[in-house]
Scaffold this motif. Structure first.
Motif, short mmCIF file in Angstrom:
data_model
loop_
_atom_site.label_atom_id
_atom_site.label_comp_id
_atom_site.label_asym_id
_atom_site.label_seq_id
_atom_site.Cartn_x
_atom_site.Cartn_y
_atom_site.Cartn_z
N TYR A 43 0.85 -1.19 0.00
CA TYR A 43 0.00 0.00 0.00
C TYR A 43 0.88 1.24 0.00
N ASP A 76 2.33 4.10 1.81
CA ASP A 76 2.55 4.48 3.20
C ASP A 76 2.47 5.99 3.38
N ARG A 77 3.11 6.73 2.47
CA ARG A 77 3.06 8.19 2.52
C ARG A 77 3.06 8.73 1.09
N SER A 103 4.68 0.78 1.10
CA SER A 103 4.86 0.05 2.36
C SER A 103 5.97 -0.98 2.25
N GLU A 104 6.24 -1.43 1.03
CA GLU A 104 7.32 -2.39 0.79
C GLU A 104 7.74 -2.26 -0.66
N GLU A 154 11.44 1.51 -2.64
CA GLU A 154 10.13 1.82 -2.08
C GLU A 154 9.62 3.18 -2.53
N VAL A 183 -5.43 4.69 0.70
CA VAL A 183 -5.08 5.75 1.64
C VAL A 183 -5.45 7.09 1.01
#
Length: 244
Positions: free
Chosen positions: A119, A121-122, A140-141, A180, A237
């Motif tokens: 997903y 993350d930021r 996220s990864e 990432e 998100v």
């Protein structure tokens, strides 16, 4: 007068009861068959084992499983409009397609793709060169190097923006470098937001970003692509940007 009415009603009832069922028009039925192609999140073929094909209309459900090659057959299907659902354990969404059966034999193929597990993350959205909206994204990864994936951005005017409630979407495809960090370049411009969607300077734009498989499945509705398979809604998100 009452006796005459009663006799007529009795006569109609007897004629109806004695009518030959063979005089009724037959229900036309056919066979729907085809193949379900299954891919993982990186657009690589995956075994079709466990895939189920369902034909739905009203409270009626006809179902078939696929063989090891992904082939299926549903027999004795009444003519008319049916909705087809393709499901496989571990897949987040089903692919649905309406199809009007009007012949004895019909072929209907499907393709589905597994939704990714990563997903966003930021994400930092910003305006580039006073017009183009971009974002620096941290996943996220890391997606394995050389693998393909997509990020689907849905744009709205409220925090409730989602893949079901939005103004428009933008789909960006990537080939992973094994890192990432990625730069998202959605097809979104400040001028377009103000001219076509009623935004003004100072408004808050809401972006909901979904991780997507390398190959997405859905359908075109005008200029908009409606994604039905390959997204993971639970991993979306929301981010914001104040329009300059």
């Amino acid at each position: 007068m009452k006796q005459t009415y009663t006799l007529l009603l009795l006569l109609v009832t007897l004629l109806t009861a004695c009518s030959d069922p063979e005089d009724q028009p037959p229900v036309l039925r056919g066979t729907v068959s085809g193949k379900v192609n299954v891919y993982n999140e990186y657009n690589e073929p995956e075994p079709a084992e466990g895939v189920t094909v369902q034909a739905l209309v009203g409270n009626t459900t006809l179902e078939a499983s696929v063989d090891e090659n992904g082939n299926y057959t549903i027999t004795n299907v009444p003519y008319g409009q049916w909705t087809y659902l393709i499901s496989k354990p571990g897949f987040k969404q089903h692919y649905k397609k309406d199809f009007n059966l009007s012949e004895e034999k019909a072929t209907l193929d499907f393709s589905i793709s597994r939704a990714p597990s990563f997903y966003v993350d930021r994400a930092e959205f910003y305006v580039h060169n006073d017009d183009q909206i971009r974002a620096n994204v941290l996943l996220s990864e890391a997606v394995p190097a050389g693998k393909e994936f997509t990020l689907v951005t849905y744009v709205g005017k409220t925090a409730n923006v989602s893949y079901e409630d939005y103004l428009f979407n933008s789909i960006a495809g990537f080939t992973s470098t094994g890192e990432e960090n990625v730069q998202l370049l959605p097809s979104i411009s400040v001028d377009d937001l103000k001219t076509n969607y009623g935004f003004t300077s100072g408004d808050t734009i809401y972006f909901m970003v979904y991780p997507g498989a390398a190959r997405l499945y859905g359908y075109w509705e005008g200029k908009e692509y409606k994604v039905e398979a390959g997204l993971n809604p639970s991993l979306a998100v929301t981010f914001t940007l104040t329009l300059p």
